[in-house]
Design an enzyme around this catalytic site. Structure first.
Site, short mmCIF file in Angstrom:
data_model
loop_
_atom_site.label_atom_id
_atom_site.label_comp_id
_atom_site.label_asym_id
_atom_site.label_seq_id
_atom_site.Cartn_x
_atom_site.Cartn_y
_atom_site.Cartn_z
N ASN A 11 0.86 -1.19 0.00
CA ASN A 11 0.00 0.00 0.00
C ASN A 11 0.90 1.23 0.00
O ASN A 11 1.44 1.61 1.03
CB ASN A 11 -0.90 -0.04 1.25
CG ASN A 11 -1.75 1.21 1.40
OD1 ASN A 11 -1.83 2.04 0.48
ND2 ASN A 11 -2.38 1.35 2.55
N TRP A 12 1.04 1.83 -1.17
CA TRP A 12 1.96 2.97 -1.31
C TRP A 12 1.39 4.25 -0.70
O TRP A 12 2.09 5.25 -0.60
CB TRP A 12 2.29 3.20 -2.80
CG TRP A 12 3.02 2.06 -3.47
CD1 TRP A 12 3.40 0.87 -2.90
CD2 TRP A 12 3.45 2.00 -4.83
NE1 TRP A 12 4.04 0.08 -3.82
CE2 TRP A 12 4.08 0.76 -5.03
CE3 TRP A 12 3.36 2.88 -5.91
CZ2 TRP A 12 4.63 0.36 -6.25
CZ3 TRP A 12 3.90 2.50 -7.14
CH2 TRP A 12 4.53 1.25 -7.30
N LYS A 13 0.12 4.23 -0.37
CA LYS A 13 -0.54 5.42 0.19
C LYS A 13 -0.31 6.63 -0.73
O LYS A 13 -0.24 6.47 -1.94
CB LYS A 13 -0.08 5.66 1.63
CG LYS A 13 -0.25 4.40 2.48
CD LYS A 13 -0.09 4.63 3.96
CE LYS A 13 -0.31 3.30 4.69
NZ LYS A 13 -0.25 3.44 6.13
N GLY A 175 2.21 2.50 10.69
CA GLY A 175 3.15 3.60 10.47
C GLY A 175 3.85 4.06 11.74
O GLY A 175 4.49 5.11 11.76
N SER A 215 3.19 -1.92 10.43
CA SER A 215 4.64 -1.94 10.61
C SER A 215 5.26 -3.31 10.33
O SER A 215 6.18 -3.74 11.04
CB SER A 215 5.03 -1.44 12.01
OG SER A 215 4.62 -0.09 12.17
N GLY A 236 2.70 -1.04 4.40
CA GLY A 236 2.73 0.37 4.03
C GLY A 236 4.15 0.83 3.79
O GLY A 236 4.74 0.64 2.72
N GLY A 237 4.77 1.39 4.83
CA GLY A 237 6.10 2.00 4.73
C GLY A 237 7.12 1.11 4.03
O GLY A 237 7.85 1.57 3.13
P1 PGA Z 1 2.63 0.40 7.71
O1 PGA Z 1 1.18 0.59 7.02
O2 PGA Z 1 3.20 -0.88 7.20
O3 PGA Z 1 3.41 1.62 7.30
O4 PGA Z 1 2.40 0.34 9.18
C1 PGA Z 1 0.31 -0.51 6.87
C2 PGA Z 1 -0.98 -0.06 6.22
O5 PGA Z 1 -1.45 1.04 6.51
O6 PGA Z 1 -1.55 -0.79 5.40
#
Ligand code: PGA
Length: 255
Positions: A11-13, A175, A215, A236-237
């Site tokens: 998920n690149w957001k 995150g 995370s 995400g990250g």
């Molecule tokens: P993260 O995000 O890995 O940066 O915690 C996960 C997500 O929001 O899908």
């Protein structure tokens, strides 16, 4: 026991640019080429979907969207519909991500409408659920998460459950660098599977994939994937680095 194919989503957001997104996709394609035992999906920002699709087109990486509207077309300024997403090669969509629930104010009811439309349109729907820190500290995790699950699936009949993936993402872990321990993740995943068997039946509960998100990094992925009810990750990250994302995919392939 049912063999569930792990699914890893990136998920690149609201990150990357056009060129950096295409480069990232290209490195992911190269990195996961040898992976034949899990499903890999990237979720770039809307404007880059078509360009990323041109990069991953002939690969084993699928294209996903981070959100969509709950109507197929019409006067909804600024929104994006499922048919539009499909036209540019999207096959998977995230619905109810915690950032949409908590920053954009999406309700369980809206989310259930989006899930229903995604399924009606033939997309794979990733229904994201998870408790806040306050809810966890108040001991409400195992009531909040099943309630979100039931609300999100309220319009979905058993025949369509093969197109649904659940992403359990504790809000306090997204995150933040804080990850649920494998034991905590397993406890909630098992509760989700139990709820699925109550809503549908045992076979459906056993076949439905439940990703963990929050995370996930190369150094904690293998322990999470070793849990019986953890069927991959929504990342995400760490999905913004092809090396990290590839390492997580490989950990899932080896699990
Ligand atoms: P993260 O995000 O890995 O940066 O915690 C996960 C997500 O929001 O899908």
């Amino acid at each position: 026991m049912t063999q569930r194919i792990p699914i890893i989503g990136g998920n690149w957001k609201m990150n990357t640019g056009l060129e950096s997104g295409m480069n990232l996709a290209s490195c992911v394609v190269d990195g996961v080429e040898a992976c034949d035992s899990c499903e890999v999906v990237v979720y770039p920002p809307y404007p880059f979907l078509q360009s990323v699709e041109s990069v991953i087109d002939a690969s084993n990486v699928y294209l996903g969207a981070q959100n969509m509207w709950h109507e197929a077309s019409g006067a909804f300024t600024g929104e994006i519909s499922a048919p539009m997403l499909k036209e540019v090669g999207v096959s998977s969509v995230l619905v109810g991500h915690s950032e949409r629930r908590h920053i954009l104010g999406e309700s369980d009811q809206l989310i259930s409408q989006k899930v229903a439309l995604g399924i009606e349109q033939g997309l794979q729907v990733i229904l994201c659920i998870g408790e806040t820190l306050e809810e966890r500290e108040a001991g409400e995790t195992l009531s909040v998460v099943p309630a979100q699950l039931k609300a999100g699936l309220s319009n979905i009949d058993v025949a369509h459950m093969t197109s649904i993936v659940i992403a359990y993402e504790p809000v306090w872990a997204i995150g933040t660098g804080k990850t649920a321990t494998p034991e905590d993740a397993q406890t909630v995943h098992a509760a989700i599977r139990l709820t699925l068997s109550e809503l549908y039946d045992d076979a459906t509960a056993q076949q439905t994939r439940i990703q963990y998100g929050g995370s996930v990094k190369p150094d904690n992925a293998a322990d999470l994937f070793a849990c019986e009810d953890v069927d991959g990750a929504l990342v995400g990250g760490a999905s913004l680095s092809a090396d990290s994302f590839t390492a997580i995919v490989m950990a899932a392939c080896d699990s």
